[in-house]
Design a protein around this motif. Structure first.
Motif, PDB file in Angstrom:
ATOM      1  N   SER A  60       0.821  -1.210   0.000  1.00  9.64           N
ATOM      2  CA  SER A  60       0.000   0.000   0.000  1.00  9.64           C
ATOM      3  C   SER A  60       0.855   1.259   0.000  1.00  9.64           C
ATOM      4  O   SER A  60       0.382   2.339  -0.340  1.00  9.64           O
ATOM      5  CB  SER A  60      -0.934   0.013   1.211  1.00  9.64           C
ATOM      6  OG  SER A  60      -0.182  -0.051   2.410  1.00  9.64           O
ATOM      7  N   ILE A  61       2.139   1.130   0.379  1.00 10.40           N
ATOM      8  CA  ILE A  61       3.048   2.276   0.394  1.00 10.40           C
ATOM      9  C   ILE A  61       3.953   2.198  -0.831  1.00 10.40           C
ATOM     10  O   ILE A  61       4.602   1.180  -1.068  1.00 10.40           O
ATOM     11  CB  ILE A  61       3.900   2.310   1.680  1.00 10.40           C
ATOM     12  CG1 ILE A  61       2.992   2.358   2.917  1.00 10.40           C
ATOM     13  CG2 ILE A  61       4.829   3.521   1.669  1.00 10.40           C
ATOM     14  CD1 ILE A  61       3.740   2.325   4.217  1.00 10.40           C
ATOM     15  N   ARG A  88      -5.983   9.833   4.162  1.00  9.29           N
ATOM     16  CA  ARG A  88      -5.835   8.541   4.828  1.00  9.29           C
ATOM     17  C   ARG A  88      -6.786   8.411   6.022  1.00  9.29           C
ATOM     18  O   ARG A  88      -7.311   7.334   6.283  1.00  9.29           O
ATOM     19  CB  ARG A  88      -4.379   8.371   5.278  1.00  9.29           C
ATOM     20  CG  ARG A  88      -4.015   6.975   5.729  1.00  9.29           C
ATOM     21  CD  ARG A  88      -2.514   6.759   5.646  1.00  9.29           C
ATOM     22  NE  ARG A  88      -1.770   7.727   6.417  1.00  9.29           N
ATOM     23  CZ  ARG A  88      -1.284   7.492   7.645  1.00  9.29           C
ATOM     24  NH1 ARG A  88      -1.463   6.318   8.206  1.00  9.29           N
ATOM     25  NH2 ARG A  88      -0.612   8.405   8.280  1.00  9.29           N
ATOM     26  N   MET A  99      -5.513  -1.265   3.910  1.00 14.76           N
ATOM     27  CA  MET A  99      -4.116  -1.515   3.565  1.00 14.76           C
ATOM     28  C   MET A  99      -3.854  -2.983   3.214  1.00 14.76           C
ATOM     29  O   MET A  99      -2.791  -3.317   2.686  1.00 14.76           O
ATOM     30  CB  MET A  99      -3.186  -1.074   4.699  1.00 14.76           C
ATOM     31  CG  MET A  99      -3.222   0.423   4.969  1.00 14.76           C
ATOM     32  SD  MET A  99      -1.995   0.972   6.174  1.00 14.76           S
ATOM     33  CE  MET A  99      -0.519   1.011   5.163  1.00 14.76           C
ATOM     34  N   HIS A 111       1.915  10.840   1.684  1.00 20.51           N
ATOM     35  CA  HIS A 111       2.522  10.477   2.964  1.00 20.51           C
ATOM     36  C   HIS A 111       2.778  11.780   3.719  1.00 20.51           C
ATOM     37  O   HIS A 111       3.450  12.679   3.202  1.00 20.51           O
ATOM     38  CB  HIS A 111       3.830   9.722   2.738  1.00 20.51           C
ATOM     39  CG  HIS A 111       4.355   9.037   3.952  1.00 20.51           C
ATOM     40  ND1 HIS A 111       4.734   9.723   5.099  1.00 20.51           N
ATOM     41  CD2 HIS A 111       4.565   7.718   4.222  1.00 20.51           C
ATOM     42  CE1 HIS A 111       5.172   8.863   6.006  1.00 20.51           C
ATOM     43  NE2 HIS A 111       5.059   7.642   5.502  1.00 20.51           N
ATOM     44  N   LYS A 117       7.054   9.429  -0.920  1.00 19.99           N
ATOM     45  CA  LYS A 117       6.246   8.219  -0.781  1.00 19.99           C
ATOM     46  C   LYS A 117       4.768   8.580  -0.849  1.00 19.99           C
ATOM     47  O   LYS A 117       4.383   9.717  -0.569  1.00 19.99           O
ATOM     48  CB  LYS A 117       6.537   7.506   0.547  1.00 19.99           C
ATOM     49  CG  LYS A 117       7.940   6.921   0.657  1.00 19.99           C
ATOM     50  CD  LYS A 117       8.110   6.182   1.978  1.00 19.99           C
ATOM     51  CE  LYS A 117       9.503   5.605   2.126  1.00 19.99           C
ATOM     52  NZ  LYS A 117       9.746   4.511   1.167  1.00 19.99           N
ATOM     53  N   PHE A 119       0.511   6.534  -0.675  1.00 23.57           N
ATOM     54  CA  PHE A 119      -0.298   5.341  -0.441  1.00 23.57           C
ATOM     55  C   PHE A 119      -1.221   5.100  -1.626  1.00 23.57           C
ATOM     56  O   PHE A 119      -1.704   6.057  -2.249  1.00 23.57           O
ATOM     57  CB  PHE A 119      -1.147   5.498   0.822  1.00 23.57           C
ATOM     58  CG  PHE A 119      -0.345   5.692   2.085  1.00 23.57           C
ATOM     59  CD1 PHE A 119       0.069   4.599   2.848  1.00 23.57           C
ATOM     60  CD2 PHE A 119      -0.026   6.965   2.528  1.00 23.57           C
ATOM     61  CE1 PHE A 119       0.793   4.775   4.006  1.00 23.57           C
ATOM     62  CE2 PHE A 119       0.698   7.153   3.695  1.00 23.57           C
ATOM     63  CZ  PHE A 119       1.113   6.055   4.430  1.00 23.57           C
ATOM     64  N   TYR A 121      -4.772   2.791  -2.775  1.00 22.88           N
ATOM     65  CA  TYR A 121      -5.880   1.944  -2.353  1.00 22.88           C
ATOM     66  C   TYR A 121      -6.717   1.586  -3.579  1.00 22.88           C
ATOM     67  O   TYR A 121      -7.115   2.471  -4.333  1.00 22.88           O
ATOM     68  CB  TYR A 121      -6.769   2.653  -1.328  1.00 22.88           C
ATOM     69  CG  TYR A 121      -8.081   1.928  -1.115  1.00 22.88           C
ATOM     70  CD1 TYR A 121      -8.118   0.748  -0.361  1.00 22.88           C
ATOM     71  CD2 TYR A 121      -9.271   2.407  -1.679  1.00 22.88           C
ATOM     72  CE1 TYR A 121      -9.314   0.066  -0.184  1.00 22.88           C
ATOM     73  CE2 TYR A 121     -10.464   1.732  -1.495  1.00 22.88           C
ATOM     74  CZ  TYR A 121     -10.477   0.564  -0.749  1.00 22.88           C
ATOM     75  OH  TYR A 121     -11.651  -0.117  -0.574  1.00 22.88           O
ATOM     76  N   ARG A 123      -4.167  -1.786  -2.738  1.00 18.57           N
ATOM     77  CA  ARG A 123      -2.773  -1.980  -3.114  1.00 18.57           C
ATOM     78  C   ARG A 123      -2.718  -2.728  -4.446  1.00 18.57           C
ATOM     79  O   ARG A 123      -3.544  -3.602  -4.727  1.00 18.57           O
ATOM     80  CB  ARG A 123      -2.026  -2.735  -2.025  1.00 18.57           C
ATOM     81  CG  ARG A 123      -2.548  -4.127  -1.747  1.00 18.57           C
ATOM     82  CD  ARG A 123      -1.851  -4.731  -0.549  1.00 18.57           C
ATOM     83  NE  ARG A 123      -2.200  -6.150  -0.393  1.00 18.57           N
ATOM     84  CZ  ARG A 123      -1.748  -6.914   0.598  1.00 18.57           C
ATOM     85  NH1 ARG A 123      -0.941  -6.399   1.525  1.00 18.57           N
ATOM     86  NH2 ARG A 123      -2.097  -8.186   0.656  1.00 18.57           N
TER      87      ARG A 123
END
Length: 220
Positions: A60-61, A88, A99, A111, A117, A119, A121, A123
């Motif tokens: 997810s990251i 988030r 996640m 982030h 970085k 995220f 959604y 993943r």
């Protein structure tokens, strides 16, 4: 625009146009590259790159490419659907297990403490490529190479930054005051260009909401 163009203008302002130069070309070239990096910190939007961004499967990251300074936007899956931004906290309230979910990404989140970085959604699975934009960290430019970012319209701002750095080398009070003048001019030009963006970067292009134009182009 090349570093050589900037250096020539700085030599004129420094009264350093006759060899042997007081400031070597190597020294001034170093200041030009410093000026580009300082500009990127203050105005990362001037160094944007729209590129394909490969994703890490089942994570997810995600990480931006190595030359990224900070994320600007994620637009879509390559040759696929759009990816929209959300936050988030809202997503965690709506779907606490987000996640761990895998599928076609539909949302991205920045982030909060790491600008390189972001995220995704859900993943992504294998082979997912995004189309996005990030601010790149400028690499050093050779003296006769073209400076591609920022645009040539920022020539004066870069000259001011180089002059600030060159004037800072000397300790005399008069040079310290001159150095501050150039630093103030550099930061003000970057700030004013940002303030002027609503004149071109919005639907109204700087006009009052609901305003129009007469046949002669005057605002009414």
């Amino acid at each position: 625009m090349t570093p050589a163009d900037i250096i020539a203008e700085c030599r004129r302002l420094l009264n350093d146009t006759v060899e042997p130069y007081r400031y070597s070309t190597t020294m001034l070239l170093g200041y030009v590259n410093q000026a580009l990096k300082r500009t990127a910190v203050l105005r990362p939007d001037l160094f944007g790159k729209v590129v394909d961004i490969a994703t890490t499967p089942n994570s997810s990251i995600q990480d931006l490419p190595a030359d990224a300074h900070r994320l600007l936007d994620i637009f879509q899956i390559k040759d696929g659907t759009t990816v929209t931004e959300t936050d988030r906290e809202t997503l965690s309230r709506y779907s606490p297990s987000w996640m761990t979910e895998t599928g076609t990404p539909v949302n991205f989140m920045r982030h909060p403490r790491n600008p390189t970085k972001f995220f995704l959604y859900p993943r992504p699975g294998n082979g997912v490529v995004l189309v996005g934009e990030y601010a790149s960290a400028p690499a050093d430019v050779a003296v006769d190479a073209a400076i591609l970012q920022p645009a040539a319209s920022f020539f004066g701002a870069l000259v001011d930054c180089v002059m600030f750095l060159a004037s800072s080398v000397d300790d005399e009070h008069v040079n310290s005051g001159r150095s501050k003048i150039f630093l103030d001019s550099f930061t003000q030009q970057l700030g004013v260009s940002l303030e002027n963006r609503p004149l071109t970067d919005t639907k109204q292009a700087g006009l009052r909401p609901g305003a129009g134009l007469t046949p002669l182009g005057e605002v009414y």
